[in-house]
Write a protein that holds these residues in place. Structure first.
Motif, PDB file in Angstrom:
ATOM      1  N   ALA A  21       0.893  -1.195  -0.073  1.00  0.00           N
ATOM      2  CA  ALA A  21       0.016  -0.049  -0.016  1.00  0.00           C
ATOM      3  C   ALA A  21       0.833   1.344  -0.004  1.00  0.00           C
ATOM      4  O   ALA A  21       1.752   1.315   0.949  1.00  0.00           O
ATOM      5  N   PRO A  22       0.616   2.218  -0.817  1.00  0.00           N
ATOM      6  CA  PRO A  22       1.605   3.429  -0.992  1.00  0.00           C
ATOM      7  C   PRO A  22       1.543   3.924   0.542  1.00  0.00           C
ATOM      8  O   PRO A  22       0.106   4.236   1.021  1.00  0.00           O
ATOM      9  N   GLY A  23       2.528   4.483   0.938  1.00  0.00           N
ATOM     10  CA  GLY A  23       2.543   5.159   2.402  1.00  0.00           C
ATOM     11  C   GLY A  23       2.390   4.103   3.422  1.00  0.00           C
ATOM     12  O   GLY A  23       2.642   4.522   4.777  1.00  0.00           O
ATOM     13  N   GLY A  24       2.311   2.742   3.041  1.00  0.00           N
ATOM     14  CA  GLY A  24       2.161   1.671   4.357  1.00  0.00           C
ATOM     15  C   GLY A  24       1.127   2.057   5.137  1.00  0.00           C
ATOM     16  O   GLY A  24       1.016   2.277   6.060  1.00  0.00           O
ATOM     17  N   GLY A  25      -0.201   1.849   4.506  1.00  0.00           N
ATOM     18  CA  GLY A  25      -1.484   1.765   4.955  1.00  0.00           C
ATOM     19  C   GLY A  25      -1.639   0.586   6.144  1.00  0.00           C
ATOM     20  O   GLY A  25      -1.001  -0.353   6.100  1.00  0.00           O
ATOM     21  N   ASP A  26      -2.615   1.053   7.111  1.00  0.00           N
ATOM     22  CA  ASP A  26      -3.059  -0.074   7.969  1.00  0.00           C
ATOM     23  C   ASP A  26      -4.303  -0.994   7.965  1.00  0.00           C
ATOM     24  O   ASP A  26      -4.491  -1.435   8.726  1.00  0.00           O
ATOM     25  N   TYR A  31      -4.205  -8.546  -2.190  1.00  0.00           N
ATOM     26  CA  TYR A  31      -3.326  -9.414  -3.165  1.00  0.00           C
ATOM     27  C   TYR A  31      -3.788  -9.279  -4.666  1.00  0.00           C
ATOM     28  O   TYR A  31      -4.949  -9.444  -4.916  1.00  0.00           O
ATOM     29  N   ALA A  32      -2.893  -9.009  -5.405  1.00  0.00           N
ATOM     30  CA  ALA A  32      -3.148  -9.149  -6.856  1.00  0.00           C
ATOM     31  C   ALA A  32      -3.176 -10.460  -7.406  1.00  0.00           C
ATOM     32  O   ALA A  32      -1.952 -11.303  -7.221  1.00  0.00           O
ATOM     33  N   LYS A  33      -4.042 -10.935  -8.197  1.00  0.00           N
ATOM     34  CA  LYS A  33      -4.205 -12.143  -9.069  1.00  0.00           C
ATOM     35  C   LYS A  33      -3.708 -11.719 -10.438  1.00  0.00           C
ATOM     36  O   LYS A  33      -4.152 -10.955 -11.288  1.00  0.00           O
ATOM     37  N   LEU A  34      -2.414 -12.297 -10.872  1.00  0.00           N
ATOM     38  CA  LEU A  34      -1.527 -11.746 -12.077  1.00  0.00           C
ATOM     39  C   LEU A  34      -2.029 -12.466 -13.139  1.00  0.00           C
ATOM     40  O   LEU A  34      -1.458 -13.554 -13.549  1.00  0.00           O
ATOM     41  N   HIS A 261      -1.624   6.372 -13.506  1.00  0.00           N
ATOM     42  CA  HIS A 261      -0.791   6.847 -12.626  1.00  0.00           C
ATOM     43  C   HIS A 261      -0.433   5.594 -11.600  1.00  0.00           C
ATOM     44  O   HIS A 261       0.788   5.343 -11.244  1.00  0.00           O
ATOM     45  N   THR A 262      -1.414   4.812 -11.355  1.00  0.00           N
ATOM     46  CA  THR A 262      -1.319   3.860 -10.633  1.00  0.00           C
ATOM     47  C   THR A 262      -0.565   2.539 -11.314  1.00  0.00           C
ATOM     48  O   THR A 262       0.305   2.037 -10.806  1.00  0.00           O
ATOM     49  N   ILE A 263      -0.769   2.402 -12.483  1.00  0.00           N
ATOM     50  CA  ILE A 263      -0.028   1.216 -13.192  1.00  0.00           C
ATOM     51  C   ILE A 263       1.622   1.826 -13.307  1.00  0.00           C
ATOM     52  O   ILE A 263       2.309   1.032 -13.092  1.00  0.00           O
ATOM     53  N   ALA A 267       4.701  -0.528 -11.630  1.00  0.00           N
ATOM     54  CA  ALA A 267       5.800  -0.961 -12.668  1.00  0.00           C
ATOM     55  C   ALA A 267       7.169  -0.542 -12.162  1.00  0.00           C
ATOM     56  O   ALA A 267       8.084  -1.178 -11.717  1.00  0.00           O
ATOM     57  N   ARG A 268       7.405   0.730 -11.354  1.00  0.00           N
ATOM     58  CA  ARG A 268       8.275   1.219 -10.989  1.00  0.00           C
ATOM     59  C   ARG A 268       8.619   1.137  -9.237  1.00  0.00           C
ATOM     60  O   ARG A 268       9.977   1.099  -9.008  1.00  0.00           O
ATOM     61  N   GLU A 269       7.801   0.750  -8.753  1.00  0.00           N
ATOM     62  CA  GLU A 269       7.855   0.495  -7.266  1.00  0.00           C
ATOM     63  C   GLU A 269       7.655  -0.846  -6.874  1.00  0.00           C
ATOM     64  O   GLU A 269       8.182  -1.334  -5.955  1.00  0.00           O
ATOM     65  N   GLU A 270       6.987  -1.632  -7.679  1.00  0.00           N
ATOM     66  CA  GLU A 270       6.796  -3.254  -7.320  1.00  0.00           C
ATOM     67  C   GLU A 270       7.034  -3.921  -8.474  1.00  0.00           C
ATOM     68  O   GLU A 270       7.077  -5.262  -8.388  1.00  0.00           O
ATOM     69  N   GLY A 271       7.415  -3.511  -9.642  1.00  0.00           N
ATOM     70  CA  GLY A 271       7.775  -4.503 -10.505  1.00  0.00           C
ATOM     71  C   GLY A 271       6.894  -5.258 -11.225  1.00  0.00           C
ATOM     72  O   GLY A 271       7.038  -6.106 -11.971  1.00  0.00           O
ATOM     73  N   LEU A 272       5.573  -4.520 -11.133  1.00  0.00           N
ATOM     74  CA  LEU A 272       4.386  -5.184 -11.975  1.00  0.00           C
ATOM     75  C   LEU A 272       3.925  -4.506 -13.325  1.00  0.00           C
ATOM     76  O   LEU A 272       3.755  -3.120 -13.095  1.00  0.00           O
ATOM     77  N   LEU A 273       4.559  -4.834 -14.087  1.00  0.00           N
ATOM     78  CA  LEU A 273       3.995  -4.007 -15.491  1.00  0.00           C
ATOM     79  C   LEU A 273       2.654  -4.601 -16.022  1.00  0.00           C
ATOM     80  O   LEU A 273       2.534  -5.537 -16.568  1.00  0.00           O
ATOM     81  N   VAL A 274       1.713  -3.729 -15.661  1.00  0.00           N
ATOM     82  CA  VAL A 274       0.428  -4.159 -16.061  1.00  0.00           C
ATOM     83  C   VAL A 274      -0.460  -3.304 -16.821  1.00  0.00           C
ATOM     84  O   VAL A 274       0.260  -2.029 -17.023  1.00  0.00           O
TER      85      VAL A 274
END
Length: 477
Positions: A21-26, A31-34, A261-263, A267-274
């Motif tokens: 989560a951006p900013g480390g949410g509580d 979980y993303a199904k790829l 902006h989310t995708i 890509a840049r912060e989690e390595g998920l190119l979607v």
């Protein structure tokens, strides 16, 4: 040997990965199904296989037959891949807004690609679905897959996607988030999870803001393979039979800008190119998770890979051109020359099928109000307050040219070329040079994909002049 007899055995069974989560949410974990890790690169592999197998069982598709479909790309790729593996010919009809990568993928699978204009009303003979139905009917052995009304679409997800998520989360999933396109993914997956959990799982649809599913006005938008466009000429908007509205508990609208902006962040912060629809889904999932506790668990479906959108969503120049990037706030930008109040109003557009008399009335009204007597013309009628996407420009109407035309003439016969487009985040000096090189008197200022103003070289020169009173970044863009 650890091997498979066919590529078709590699469809589905995609992994789950936890998102940060951006900013480390509580809130709840997400979980993303790829789905882009399926054999053909998208969630539509599942329905491609299921629809073809059901057609084989029913006798609708026979050996040597031709698979025909209308699609924005991913379903076509899934069908083309399965058709290639099973020895069928494939013909895919796509709207012209589909990415170049999707078209290239289809051709790589050996499919015949037919491109038709997007943004047409359902009854138009050139609408992609109508074209595909005609091709199937006129082709010996042709079979129209018809994902929007084919029960095998949601059934594929009821039989595979839902059970996979239930197994992978050990039955702990509490919320499913998915985009709604044809509705098959969310309907089939959601129904299985609700049944398996005794109704405990909540199903949330993520939808482009403009889509009619979540209450938008149906104007064009930029995220492919999600939502529902409604042409202003549509007499009756018939929703897909594959979308089972009773399964969905909530619909969350997500602006194009937030999705794109989310995708780029993924890509840049989690390595998920979607792809773009994944951005819509993840943006909605993060909102849902933020309001939940850590004991709950959110699963979000990411439909396809970003490799199909490298020329668009991951291309800074494309993003700047369409006003989705803000540019450098330390330098004057095009958007700084547009008053804040004007940026909030849609730029009027003319319908290219209007008459000269109708166009003249609009242009003279602008001239009387002190505005430039020039308007872009689009290929679809635009209701008051609606903003068409800028790529739909068909030309430019000018008072000087139309004044000499016969009032009853079609406007389309008297249009100048379309105006250049300048995104609000573009560097003003570079935009001025581009506009001067084009020789055009005006350009359309674009923000978040929609025209918001007209600007000429003098407006940009004023912005760039020393002590012009326009501090860089003053627009907040």
């Amino acid at each position: 040997m650890d091997a498979h007899d066919s590529l078709l055995e590699l469809i589905g069974n995609t992994p789950l990965v936890r998102l940060r989560a951006p900013g480390g949410g509580d809130g709840a974990p997400v979980y993303a199904k790829l789905e882009y890790l399926s054999a053909g690169g998208s969630v539509k592999d599942r329905i491609g296989l299921r629809m073809i197998e059901e057609a084989e069982r029913s006798g609708a598709l026979r050996p040597g037959g031709t698979v025909v479909e209308a699609t924005s790309g991913n379903t076509g790729a899934g069908l083309a891949m399965v058709a290639a593996a099973k020895g069928y010919r494939a013909v895919v009809v796509l709207p012209d807004k589909s990415s170049a990568e999707k078209i290239a993928t289809l051709r790589a699978y050996g499919a015949e690609v037919v491109v038709r204009p997007g943004g047409l009303p359902q009854h138009d003979p050139e609408h992609v679905v109508n074209v595909a139905e005609r091709i199937a009917a006129g082709t010996p052995g042709g079979w129209f897959a018809g994902q929007y009304g084919n029960p095998a679409n949601p059934e594929a997800h009821y039989l595979t996607t839902g059970p996979e998520i239930w197994r992978q989360t050990d039955g702990r999933v509490t919320h499913l988030v998915s985009c709604v396109g044809t509705g098959g993914t969310i309907s089939g997956t959601g129904r299985f999870l609700k049944e398996s959990s005794g109704g405990r799982v909540r199903v949330i649809g993520a939808d482009p803001t403009a889509s009619v599913y979540s209450g938008g006005d149906g104007r064009p938008y930029f995220v492919e393979a999600a939502g529902r466009f409604r042409h202003p000429e549509t007499a009756e908007d018939v929703w897909p039979d594959s979308y089972h509205q009773e399964v969905v508990d909530q619909l969350l609208p997500v602006p194009d800008r937030e999705a794109l902006h989310t995708i780029r962040r993924l890509a840049r912060e989690e390595g998920l190119l979607v792809g773009g629809s994944s951005g819509t889904a993840v943006a909605a999932a993060l909102r849902v998770a933020a309001g939940l506790g850590p004991q709950e668990l959110v699963v979000v479906i990411l439909p396809d890979s970003g490799r199909q959108y490298l020329s668009k969503y991951f291309n800074d120049e494309w993003m700047l051109q369409h006003g989705f990037l803000d540019g450098d706030p330390a330098a004057p930008r095009v958007g700084d020359a547009v008053p804040a109040a004007e940026r909030e109003r849609p730029l009027p557009y003319l319908h290219h099928r209007a008459t000269v008399a109708q166009a003249l009335a609009a242009l003279r009204e602008r001239a009387a109000a002190g505005a430039a007597p020039v308007l872009p013309a689009g290929p679809a009628p635009v209701a008051p307050g609606r903003q068409p996407t800028v790529p739909e420009l068909a030309g430019t109407a000018t008072l000087d040219r139309l004044a000499a035309a016969a009032p009853a003439d079609p406007l389309a016969d008297h249009l100048d070329p379309p105006l250049p487009r300048l995104g609000t985040g573009r560097d003003a000096a570079a935009a001025l040079a581009e506009l001067e090189d084009s020789g055009a008197p005006l350009a359309v200022v674009v923000h978040d994909g929609h025209g918001v103003a007209l600007i000429g070289p003098d407006g940009l020169r004023t912005l760039l002049a020393p002590n012009a009173g326009n501090a860089p970044g003053s627009s907040g863009r």
